[in-house]
Scaffold this motif. Structure first.
Motif, PDB file in Angstrom:
ATOM      1  N   GLN A  82       0.827  -1.201   0.000  1.00 16.46           N
ATOM      2  CA  GLN A  82       0.000   0.000   0.000  1.00 16.46           C
ATOM      3  C   GLN A  82       0.869   1.262   0.000  1.00 16.46           C
ATOM      4  OE1 GLN A  82      -2.756  -0.522   3.248  1.00 16.46           O
ATOM      5  NE2 GLN A  82      -4.017  -1.949   2.072  1.00 16.46           N
ATOM      6  N   ARG A  83       1.958   1.247   0.770  1.00 14.54           N
ATOM      7  CA  ARG A  83       2.885   2.395   0.763  1.00 14.54           C
ATOM      8  C   ARG A  83       3.524   2.554  -0.619  1.00 14.54           C
ATOM      9  NH1 ARG A  83       3.860   0.570   5.991  1.00 14.54           N
ATOM     10  NH2 ARG A  83       5.587  -0.728   5.332  1.00 14.54           N
ATOM     11  N   TYR A  84       3.930   1.437  -1.216  1.00 18.87           N
ATOM     12  CA  TYR A  84       4.512   1.458  -2.555  1.00 18.87           C
ATOM     13  C   TYR A  84       3.511   2.042  -3.557  1.00 18.87           C
ATOM     14  CZ  TYR A  84       6.232  -0.268  -7.037  1.00 18.87           C
ATOM     15  OH  TYR A  84       6.640  -0.366  -8.351  1.00 18.87           O
ATOM     16  N   ASP A  85       2.255   1.593  -3.474  1.00 21.43           N
ATOM     17  CA  ASP A  85       1.221   2.085  -4.395  1.00 21.43           C
ATOM     18  C   ASP A  85       0.992   3.584  -4.232  1.00 21.43           C
ATOM     19  OD1 ASP A  85       0.866  -0.425  -5.522  1.00 21.43           O
ATOM     20  OD2 ASP A  85      -0.918  -0.905  -4.314  1.00 21.43           O
ATOM     21  N   VAL A  86       1.011   4.069  -2.991  1.00 24.89           N
ATOM     22  CA  VAL A  86       0.845   5.507  -2.742  1.00 24.89           C
ATOM     23  C   VAL A  86       2.007   6.277  -3.363  1.00 24.89           C
ATOM     24  CG1 VAL A  86       0.884   7.283  -0.929  1.00 24.89           C
ATOM     25  CG2 VAL A  86      -0.614   5.298  -0.698  1.00 24.89           C
ATOM     26  N   ASP A  87       3.227   5.815  -3.146  1.00 23.85           N
ATOM     27  CA  ASP A  87       4.406   6.486  -3.724  1.00 23.85           C
ATOM     28  C   ASP A  87       4.352   6.471  -5.249  1.00 23.85           C
ATOM     29  OD1 ASP A  87       5.375   6.973  -1.196  1.00 23.85           O
ATOM     30  OD2 ASP A  87       6.797   5.298  -1.216  1.00 23.85           O
ATOM     31  N   ARG A  88       3.951   5.369  -5.807  1.00 28.54           N
ATOM     32  CA  ARG A  88       3.847   5.214  -7.260  1.00 28.54           C
ATOM     33  C   ARG A  88       2.796   6.169  -7.827  1.00 28.54           C
ATOM     34  NH1 ARG A  88       0.883   1.023 -10.339  1.00 28.54           N
ATOM     35  NH2 ARG A  88       2.182   0.385 -12.063  1.00 28.54           N
ATOM     36  N   THR A  89       1.650   6.248  -7.171  1.00 30.06           N
ATOM     37  CA  THR A  89       0.583   7.147  -7.604  1.00 30.06           C
ATOM     38  C   THR A  89       1.044   8.602  -7.519  1.00 30.06           C
ATOM     39  OG1 THR A  89      -1.124   5.559  -6.985  1.00 30.06           O
ATOM     40  CG2 THR A  89      -1.803   7.868  -7.149  1.00 30.06           C
ATOM     41  N   ARG A  90       1.760   8.945  -6.468  1.00 25.53           N
ATOM     42  CA  ARG A  90       2.289  10.321  -6.337  1.00 25.53           C
ATOM     43  C   ARG A  90       3.264  10.644  -7.470  1.00 25.53           C
ATOM     44  NH1 ARG A  90       3.264   9.949   0.036  1.00 25.53           N
ATOM     45  NH2 ARG A  90       1.172  10.556   0.692  1.00 25.53           N
TER      46      ARG A  90
END
Length: 131
Positions: A82-90
């Motif tokens: 989930q943290r990876y996905d947030v960073d990727r989306t940003r």
């Protein structure tokens, strides 16, 4: 010089074979959603699947609106992912890409509702004068 000037933002060659492999091994939910998106079936808009954007690969991409559509399985439930996905989306947002996400369950229970959501997002992007 921006990061996308230093490295191509679209189609990085180092991911070409991996993207091809992802297309061959799509999940059931990805295959279902692709049936709705392919051949301009979604409002006449062109979508690509397993499209390289910078260092990332998105499940589906509409270049006209810089819209990425992701289909998330249970692997995305872990806090690390989930943290990876947030960073990727940003990262993608900084590059001007809008990302929307659906779970496998959402796609499999109602691909039509997912398609309506995608068209709604496109309508919002059109209303803001994007791309």
């Amino acid at each position: 010089m921006t990061s996308h000037d230093e490295q191509p933002f679209h189609y990085p060659s180092q991911t070409r074979s991996y993207r091809r492999e992802l297309r061959k091994n799509a999940t059931h939910a990805e295959r279902e959603l692709w049936q709705g998106l392919r051949n301009r079936n979604c409002g006449g808009y062109k979508f690509r699947r397993q499209h390289g954007l910078g260092p990332f690969i998105v499940d589906f991409y509409c270049p006209e609106f810089r819209l990425a559509v992701e289909v998330d399985g249970s692997v995305h439930d872990s806090p690390e992912r989930q943290r990876y996905d947030v960073d990727r989306t940003r990262y993608l947002a900084r590059e001007g890409v809008t990302v929307i996400r659906f779970t496998n369950a959402e796609v499999l229970s109602s691909v039509d509702q997912c398609m309506r959501s995608i068209l709604g997002t496109i309508a919002e992007l059109e209303g803001r004068g994007e791309p």
